[in-house]
Motif scaffolding. Structure first.
Motif, PDB file in Angstrom:
ATOM      1  N   GLN A 115       4.141  14.793   2.282  1.00 32.38           N
ATOM      2  CA  GLN A 115       2.716  14.451   2.276  1.00 32.38           C
ATOM      3  C   GLN A 115       2.447  13.115   2.952  1.00 32.38           C
ATOM      4  O   GLN A 115       1.387  12.904   3.525  1.00 32.38           O
ATOM      5  CB  GLN A 115       2.186  14.434   0.843  1.00 32.38           C
ATOM      6  CG  GLN A 115       2.102  15.811   0.227  1.00 32.38           C
ATOM      7  CD  GLN A 115       1.544  15.787  -1.184  1.00 32.38           C
ATOM      8  OE1 GLN A 115       0.822  14.867  -1.568  1.00 32.38           O
ATOM      9  NE2 GLN A 115       1.876  16.796  -1.956  1.00 32.38           N
ATOM     10  N   MET A 116       3.434  12.218   2.890  1.00 30.54           N
ATOM     11  CA  MET A 116       3.274  10.886   3.478  1.00 30.54           C
ATOM     12  C   MET A 116       3.814  10.801   4.895  1.00 30.54           C
ATOM     13  O   MET A 116       3.666   9.778   5.553  1.00 30.54           O
ATOM     14  CB  MET A 116       3.979   9.850   2.590  1.00 30.54           C
ATOM     15  CG  MET A 116       3.358   9.725   1.210  1.00 30.54           C
ATOM     16  SD  MET A 116       4.309   8.656   0.106  1.00 30.54           S
ATOM     17  CE  MET A 116       4.044   7.058   0.868  1.00 30.54           C
ATOM     18  N   ARG A 159       2.240   1.850  -3.464  1.00 22.62           N
ATOM     19  CA  ARG A 159       1.211   2.390  -4.355  1.00 22.62           C
ATOM     20  C   ARG A 159       0.975   3.873  -4.070  1.00 22.62           C
ATOM     21  O   ARG A 159       0.810   4.659  -4.989  1.00 22.62           O
ATOM     22  CB  ARG A 159      -0.096   1.603  -4.213  1.00 22.62           C
ATOM     23  CG  ARG A 159       0.001   0.188  -4.760  1.00 22.62           C
ATOM     24  CD  ARG A 159      -1.295  -0.575  -4.573  1.00 22.62           C
ATOM     25  NE  ARG A 159      -2.376  -0.047  -5.381  1.00 22.62           N
ATOM     26  CZ  ARG A 159      -2.624  -0.429  -6.631  1.00 22.62           C
ATOM     27  NH1 ARG A 159      -1.874  -1.335  -7.205  1.00 22.62           N
ATOM     28  NH2 ARG A 159      -3.636   0.091  -7.289  1.00 22.62           N
ATOM     29  N   GLU A 160       0.954   4.232  -2.802  1.00 19.78           N
ATOM     30  CA  GLU A 160       0.758   5.638  -2.436  1.00 19.78           C
ATOM     31  C   GLU A 160       1.917   6.494  -2.945  1.00 19.78           C
ATOM     32  O   GLU A 160       1.707   7.585  -3.479  1.00 19.78           O
ATOM     33  CB  GLU A 160       0.627   5.768  -0.912  1.00 19.78           C
ATOM     34  CG  GLU A 160       0.349   7.178  -0.454  1.00 19.78           C
ATOM     35  CD  GLU A 160       0.224   7.300   1.053  1.00 19.78           C
ATOM     36  OE1 GLU A 160       0.062   8.441   1.521  1.00 19.78           O
ATOM     37  OE2 GLU A 160       0.311   6.278   1.774  1.00 19.78           O
ATOM     38  N   THR A 161       3.124   5.997  -2.800  1.00 21.32           N
ATOM     39  CA  THR A 161       4.296   6.715  -3.292  1.00 21.32           C
ATOM     40  C   THR A 161       4.209   6.892  -4.799  1.00 21.32           C
ATOM     41  O   THR A 161       4.447   7.987  -5.321  1.00 21.32           O
ATOM     42  CB  THR A 161       5.587   5.955  -2.927  1.00 21.32           C
ATOM     43  OG1 THR A 161       5.636   5.773  -1.514  1.00 21.32           O
ATOM     44  CG2 THR A 161       6.822   6.702  -3.385  1.00 21.32           C
ATOM     45  N   LEU A 205      -4.139   5.488 -10.709  1.00 22.72           N
ATOM     46  CA  LEU A 205      -3.642   6.079  -9.467  1.00 22.72           C
ATOM     47  C   LEU A 205      -3.525   7.565  -9.654  1.00 22.72           C
ATOM     48  O   LEU A 205      -3.490   8.355  -8.837  1.00 22.72           O
ATOM     49  CB  LEU A 205      -2.274   5.485  -9.102  1.00 22.72           C
ATOM     50  CG  LEU A 205      -2.241   3.981  -8.824  1.00 22.72           C
ATOM     51  CD1 LEU A 205      -0.809   3.528  -8.544  1.00 22.72           C
ATOM     52  CD2 LEU A 205      -3.124   3.624  -7.662  1.00 22.72           C
ATOM     53  N   TYR A 258      11.266   3.234  -1.525  1.00 26.08           N
ATOM     54  CA  TYR A 258      10.024   2.672  -2.077  1.00 26.08           C
ATOM     55  C   TYR A 258      10.082   2.646  -3.602  1.00 26.08           C
ATOM     56  O   TYR A 258       9.718   1.654  -4.229  1.00 26.08           O
ATOM     57  CB  TYR A 258       8.811   3.498  -1.652  1.00 26.08           C
ATOM     58  CG  TYR A 258       8.338   3.277  -0.237  1.00 26.08           C
ATOM     59  CD1 TYR A 258       8.473   2.049   0.398  1.00 26.08           C
ATOM     60  CD2 TYR A 258       7.721   4.301   0.464  1.00 26.08           C
ATOM     61  CE1 TYR A 258       8.023   1.855   1.696  1.00 26.08           C
ATOM     62  CE2 TYR A 258       7.262   4.118   1.756  1.00 26.08           C
ATOM     63  CZ  TYR A 258       7.415   2.900   2.369  1.00 26.08           C
ATOM     64  OH  TYR A 258       6.954   2.709   3.654  1.00 26.08           O
ATOM     65  N   PRO A 280       0.801  -1.229   0.000  1.00 16.25           N
ATOM     66  CA  PRO A 280       0.000   0.000   0.000  1.00 16.25           C
ATOM     67  C   PRO A 280       0.838   1.287   0.000  1.00 16.25           C
ATOM     68  O   PRO A 280       0.512   2.233  -0.716  1.00 16.25           O
ATOM     69  CB  PRO A 280      -0.824  -0.114   1.281  1.00 16.25           C
ATOM     70  CG  PRO A 280      -0.942  -1.586   1.513  1.00 16.25           C
ATOM     71  CD  PRO A 280       0.366  -2.159   1.039  1.00 16.25           C
ATOM     72  N   ARG A 281       1.922   1.329   0.750  1.00 17.35           N
ATOM     73  CA  ARG A 281       2.763   2.537   0.774  1.00 17.35           C
ATOM     74  C   ARG A 281       3.501   2.711  -0.546  1.00 17.35           C
ATOM     75  O   ARG A 281       3.745   3.831  -0.980  1.00 17.35           O
ATOM     76  CB  ARG A 281       3.764   2.487   1.934  1.00 17.35           C
ATOM     77  CG  ARG A 281       3.137   2.746   3.278  1.00 17.35           C
ATOM     78  CD  ARG A 281       2.531   4.124   3.352  1.00 17.35           C
ATOM     79  NE  ARG A 281       3.240   4.901   4.343  1.00 17.35           N
ATOM     80  CZ  ARG A 281       2.898   6.118   4.721  1.00 17.35           C
ATOM     81  NH1 ARG A 281       1.867   6.720   4.209  1.00 17.35           N
ATOM     82  NH2 ARG A 281       3.597   6.757   5.617  1.00 17.35           N
ATOM     83  N   LYS A 292       1.582   6.992  -6.608  1.00 17.16           N
ATOM     84  CA  LYS A 292       0.519   7.962  -6.883  1.00 17.16           C
ATOM     85  C   LYS A 292       1.046   9.397  -6.780  1.00 17.16           C
ATOM     86  O   LYS A 292       0.777  10.229  -7.649  1.00 17.16           O
ATOM     87  CB  LYS A 292      -0.634   7.750  -5.900  1.00 17.16           C
ATOM     88  CG  LYS A 292      -1.787   8.686  -6.077  1.00 17.16           C
ATOM     89  CD  LYS A 292      -2.867   8.364  -5.071  1.00 17.16           C
ATOM     90  CE  LYS A 292      -3.168   9.604  -4.289  1.00 17.16           C
ATOM     91  NZ  LYS A 292      -4.137   9.436  -3.247  1.00 17.16           N
ATOM     92  N   HIS A 293       1.814   9.690  -5.747  1.00 20.40           N
ATOM     93  CA  HIS A 293       2.352  11.042  -5.554  1.00 20.40           C
ATOM     94  C   HIS A 293       3.344  11.411  -6.661  1.00 20.40           C
ATOM     95  O   HIS A 293       3.300  12.530  -7.181  1.00 20.40           O
ATOM     96  CB  HIS A 293       3.032  11.176  -4.191  1.00 20.40           C
ATOM     97  CG  HIS A 293       2.073  11.216  -3.053  1.00 20.40           C
ATOM     98  ND1 HIS A 293       1.161  12.227  -2.867  1.00 20.40           N
ATOM     99  CD2 HIS A 293       1.871  10.354  -2.024  1.00 20.40           C
ATOM    100  CE1 HIS A 293       0.449  12.001  -1.778  1.00 20.40           C
ATOM    101  NE2 HIS A 293       0.858  10.865  -1.256  1.00 20.40           N
TER     102      HIS A 293
END
Length: 75
Positions: free
Chosen positions: A39-40, A21-23, A75, A50, A18-19, A25-26
């Motif tokens: 932001q994270m 994927r979040e990275t 994303l 990551y 999940p992290r 996305k940013h």
């Protein structure tokens, strides 16, 4: 990126943490490593780690390829 490569990357992308994927996305949204980290709530070095892991898992070499994949994944 060919359709076959995109399909392979899409299947592998499902295995991202999940992290990760979040990275992704940013970064795809145009954030720098430092902006994504802020932001994270992480350090710039963690974001870099990551992204290195994502590149290794997906056999991707450039940020442009990462961005194209993120967009194709919604994303």
């Amino acid at each position: 990126m060919s359709f076959t490569a995109l399909t392979r990357h899409t299947e592998t992308a499902a295995a991202l943490a999940p992290r990760e994927r979040e990275t992704l996305k940013h970064i795809a949204a145009g954030c720098t490593y430092l902006q994504a980290a802020r932001q994270m709530g992480l350090s710039r070095h963690t974001v870099d780690a990551y992204l290195r892991r994502i590149r290794a898992k997906l056999d991707i070499n450039t940020t442009a390829e990462l961005t194209r994949l993120a967009i194709s994944l919604g994303l």
